[in-house]
Design a protein around this motif. Structure first.
Motif, short mmCIF file in Angstrom:
data_model
loop_
_atom_site.label_atom_id
_atom_site.label_comp_id
_atom_site.label_asym_id
_atom_site.label_seq_id
_atom_site.Cartn_x
_atom_site.Cartn_y
_atom_site.Cartn_z
N ASP A 87 -1.47 -5.77 3.40
CA ASP A 87 -2.49 -6.72 3.80
C ASP A 87 -3.73 -6.55 2.92
OD1 ASP A 87 -3.67 -8.70 5.26
OD2 ASP A 87 -4.25 -7.44 6.94
N VAL A 88 -4.44 -7.66 2.67
CA VAL A 88 -5.74 -7.59 1.99
C VAL A 88 -6.74 -8.24 2.93
CG1 VAL A 88 -7.04 -8.20 -0.09
CG2 VAL A 88 -4.60 -7.71 -0.26
N PRO A 89 -7.24 -7.48 3.95
CA PRO A 89 -8.06 -8.11 4.98
C PRO A 89 -9.43 -8.54 4.49
CG PRO A 89 -7.89 -5.74 5.36
CD PRO A 89 -7.02 -6.05 4.20
N VAL A 90 -9.91 -7.97 3.39
CA VAL A 90 -11.23 -8.30 2.86
C VAL A 90 -11.18 -8.00 1.35
CG1 VAL A 90 -12.04 -6.00 3.55
CG2 VAL A 90 -13.70 -7.75 3.18
N PRO A 91 -11.91 -8.73 0.52
CA PRO A 91 -11.83 -8.45 -0.92
C PRO A 91 -12.17 -6.99 -1.23
CG PRO A 91 -13.11 -10.45 -0.52
CD PRO A 91 -12.83 -9.85 0.82
N GLY A 92 -11.39 -6.40 -2.13
CA GLY A 92 -11.65 -5.01 -2.51
C GLY A 92 -10.96 -4.00 -1.63
N LEU A 93 -10.18 -4.46 -0.65
CA LEU A 93 -9.47 -3.53 0.24
C LEU A 93 -8.03 -4.00 0.43
CD1 LEU A 93 -10.01 -1.05 2.27
CD2 LEU A 93 -9.95 -2.80 4.03
N PRO A 144 5.01 5.38 11.74
CA PRO A 144 4.03 4.29 11.74
C PRO A 144 4.75 2.95 11.73
CG PRO A 144 4.19 5.32 9.55
CD PRO A 144 5.30 5.87 10.39
N LEU A 145 4.95 2.37 12.92
CA LEU A 145 5.67 1.09 12.99
C LEU A 145 4.67 -0.06 12.99
CD1 LEU A 145 8.23 2.07 15.78
CD2 LEU A 145 8.53 2.19 13.30
N VAL A 146 4.96 -1.07 12.20
CA VAL A 146 3.95 -2.14 12.07
C VAL A 146 4.28 -3.34 12.94
CG1 VAL A 146 3.01 -1.59 9.81
CG2 VAL A 146 5.13 -2.86 9.95
N GLU A 147 3.21 -3.88 13.52
CA GLU A 147 3.31 -5.09 14.32
C GLU A 147 2.28 -6.07 13.81
OE1 GLU A 147 4.37 -3.53 18.81
OE2 GLU A 147 2.29 -3.86 18.26
N PRO A 148 2.70 -7.22 13.29
CA PRO A 148 1.71 -8.22 12.88
C PRO A 148 0.90 -8.67 14.09
CG PRO A 148 3.91 -8.79 12.09
CD PRO A 148 4.07 -7.65 13.05
N VAL A 149 -0.40 -8.97 13.91
CA VAL A 149 -1.20 -9.46 15.03
C VAL A 149 -1.74 -10.85 14.73
CG1 VAL A 149 -1.93 -7.24 15.95
CG2 VAL A 149 -3.27 -8.29 14.15
N GLY A 150 -1.97 -11.61 15.75
CA GLY A 150 -2.54 -12.95 15.62
C GLY A 150 -1.72 -13.80 14.67
N ASP A 151 -2.42 -14.57 13.86
CA ASP A 151 -1.72 -15.43 12.92
C ASP A 151 -1.57 -14.73 11.57
OD1 ASP A 151 -4.26 -15.37 12.01
OD2 ASP A 151 -4.59 -17.54 12.02
N GLY A 152 -1.87 -13.43 11.54
CA GLY A 152 -1.73 -12.68 10.31
C GLY A 152 -2.76 -13.09 9.27
N SER A 153 -3.86 -13.62 9.70
CA SER A 153 -4.81 -14.15 8.73
C SER A 153 -6.01 -13.25 8.49
CB SER A 153 -5.28 -15.52 9.18
OG SER A 153 -6.00 -15.39 10.38
N GLY A 154 -5.92 -11.98 8.89
CA GLY A 154 -7.05 -11.09 8.65
C GLY A 154 -8.29 -11.61 9.33
#
Ligand SMILES: Cc1cc2nc3c(=O)[nH]c(=O)nc-3n(C[C@H](O)[C@H](O)[C@H](O)COP(=O)(O)OP(=O)(O)OC[C@H]3O[C@@H](n4cnc5c(N)ncnc54)[C@H](O)[C@@H]3O)c2cc1C
Length: 577
Positions: A372-378, A346-356
């Motif tokens: 990453d914490v893309p949304v509160p609680g996750l 599982p290789l990771v690639e940041p996307v966009g500005d990394g801002s979720g």
């Protein structure tokens, strides 16, 4: 309070009832090494933890690796000193304290072919590698060898062009067993661990945004229910993007899949008393000693197929054979190949500005893994390597509990030996007496200690209660019938493949891939799980079909013996009705 770390498949419905009825602080999705590590990290901080795994523990990448616990020599070449330093520190912690029963030193020979240039270069790298370990060294220091010295250790190497070699040490592990042991240690700290339970969507809190748990499906019955938790932690490896999608969240990274293949050949096919590492055009090729066999690999190719069952192609096998044969006196051929397996990095690639979701940047990118914490609680994590799972687990749990309205203790896993590790030296020293007490051979005790550590007594207790369980499961392998029972009663094995592919490794170790004992395993498991004759036949067939598919490679489907054996056994099962 800590429970005993037993994952009893016979108690599955009680486990699922707990999942449905209790409120958890943390729900972990994924039972590979990262998820098992996160469950242990959180549970040992005193949090209420649940873990759901869609298939079996370690059935994804975490049973399909090169099985090395290592700093990674090639990262040194990329000047990634921090990564190598961290990984070596983790290696040494695992060998000396956290899992000495599972993680064992292994030596590698690095053959040199360019006399003047290579030795100082590789020697300096290895000196740095050793220096990064610190002063309390649990594995020996590297050594320089002449060509003659190298050939004494590895007569399999062709003397042509060989200018000398370096010998250095790393460590190896049964990756699936290690993952299982981490999950059991989490259970010993009261985590609720459930396999064959998939997260199918996320549950939102009253504000409709905050994640408050997950809807899950019991894959054995198809029944769905909600699991409530203050935070959900996604550790889904190459499935991470899919979990993000089903949750309707856009994370600051995505996962790219890279396939790595290994072949397994008999020990006699390559004469050497040490592992060997070779440079290849793209990366490195390892010959890794594995009991009476060698694991040889790996490859590195982009992948887009079925994540659950990556297949090995004829080209993959030929690539490995060609790379290996560059240095061997007696070339390996397809006829030497006992088994093959493929895993997905599982290789990771940041996307966009990394801002979720367009808010404040939440993505914390490190060289190897991303949290990453893309949304509160996750919170979600991917990337990294097996060796650094403890650090990954710590990082994602730190991120997950950052939003709690109460203080949560810092990670304590650096101080926490895995189940079977505590008191190992004493039990090892008393192995002779243990053999006498249980009236079994010292080699049987040795075998159990190397797999279960100080928990070996639990398997021996089964043998004391029923001496027939002391019989080996099959000829030529040390696995016992008692271990099949133990896999069900203590290690959550629900199907024949859980035992033959991951609790034991007969699927890749035996030339018939364990197909000849599949029916016997179904019989022993069935006694514990109340299987009817029809169910036993179905379970056996399921295993044979898996092997027939996994060990067959398009265009060379005769080269892997296990596939042939599975086809023959399937014909037998069909004839028996
Ligand atoms: C060929 C190869 C060789 C490697 N060799 C080494 C090595 O020698 N040393 C090293 O340190 N690292 C090595 N690695 C890397 C290492 O194996 C991986 O980084 C590690 O195993 C990844 O673990 P994971 O838990 O993140 O993913 P996985 O083990 O894949 O676990 C993810 C789990 O999530 C589950 N899941 C997915 N979706 C859901 C859902 N919706 N609900 C519930 N569960 C779900 C899956 O079933 C799976 O079990 C290697 C990798 C490969 C491919």
């Amino acid at each position: 309070m800590a429970s005993n770390g037993v994952l009893d498949a016979r108690e599955r419905s009680a486990t699922l009832s707990r999942l449905a009825s209790e409120r958890f602080d943390v729900l972990v999705i994924g039972g590979g090494i990262t998820g098992a590590g996160a469950a242990l990290d959180a549970a040992s901080r005193g949090l209420r933890v649940a873990l759901v795994e869609a298939r079996d523990l370690a059935s994804g990448t975490s049973s399909r690796s090169s099985k090395l616990i290592h700093g990674g020599l090639r990262y040194l070449e990329q000047l990634d000193f921090k990564l190598v330093y961290e990984a070596l520190r983790e290696r040494d912690l695992l060998v000396s304290k956290l899992a000495p029963h599972l993680v064992k030193p292994v030596s590698f020979l690095y053959p040199l072919y360019k006399k003047v240039v290579e030795r100082p270069y590789v020697g300096a790298g290895l000196a740095l590698y050793d220096a990064m370990e610190g002063t309390r060294r649990p594995v020996p220091h590297h050594r320089h060898l002449t060509a003659r010295g190298a050939l004494r250790l590895a007569p399999a190497l062709s003397p042509e062009r060989l200018a000398g070699a370096m010998r250095y040490y790393d460590a190896q592990v049964d990756d699936a067993r290690h993952t299982l042991t981490v999950a059991r240690t989490a259970a010993a700290h009261s985590a609720v661990v459930a396999t064959r339970v998939s997260a199918v969507s996320l549950v939102r809190g009253p504000d409709g945004v905050r994640v408050a748990g997950a809807r899950v499906r019991d894959e054995e019955t198809g029944r769905s229910f909600d699991v409530h938790a203050e935070v959900v932690v996604v550790c889904a490896g190459v499935w991470t993007d899919l979990v993000h999608e089903l949750a309707g969240v856009r994370a600051g990274y995505r996962v790219r899949m890279s396939k790595g293949v290994h072949i397994v050949v008999p020990r006699s096919a390559v004469q050497a008393d040490t592992g060997i590492i070779l440079r290849t055009e793209k990366s490195v090729l390892f010959f890794i000693p594995w009991g009476e066999r060698w694991i040889v690999g790996t490859t590195d190719t982009d992948f887009t197929g079925d994540r659950a069952e990556p297949r090995v192609s004829a080209e993959d096998v030929d690539y490995i054979l060609t790379a290996a044969n560059r240095v061997l006196v007696r070339p390996l051929t397809r006829a030497d190949v006992i088994a093959v397996y493929a895993g997905l990095r599982p290789l990771v690639e940041p996307v966009g500005d990394g801002s979720g979701k367009g808010g404040k940047p939440t993505t914390k990118v490190s060289r190897e893994h991303v949290v990453d914490v893309p949304v509160p609680g996750l919170a979600s994590i991917a990337g990294g390597k097996f060796t650094t799972y403890r650090l990954m687990a710590r990082d994602v749990v730190d991120a997950a509990v950052a939003g709690f309205d109460r203080p949560v203790p810092a990670s304590v896993t650096e101080q926490l030996p895995l189940l079977g590790a505590d008191g190992l030296a004493g039990v090892r020293a008393g192995a002779g007496r243990l053999a006498e007490d249980y009236r079994v051979s010292p080699s049987l005790v040795e075998h159990l200690l190397s797999r279960y550590g100080t928990l070996a007594g639990e398997v021996l207790d089964l043998i004391r209660a029923d001496s027939a369980l002391a019989r080996p499961l099959c000829e030529g392998f040390p696995y016992l019938r008692a271990e099949v029972v133990y896999a069900v009663t203590h290690e959550d094995a629900l199907h024949v493949e859980d035992v033959l592919m991951r609790r034991m490794r007969l699927s890749i170790e035996s030339a018939d891939s364990g197909t000849e004992v599949a029916a016997e395993v179904a019989l022993i498991m069935g006694r514990q799980l109340g299987w009817s004759r029809r169910r036993r036949a179905a379970e056996t067939r399921r295993y044979l079909e898996l092997i027939a598919a996994e060990q067959t490679t398009p265009a060379v489907d005769a080269f892997v013996m296990g596939a042939d054996a599975a086809d023959a056994a399937l014909a037998g099962v069909a004839a028996a009705g």
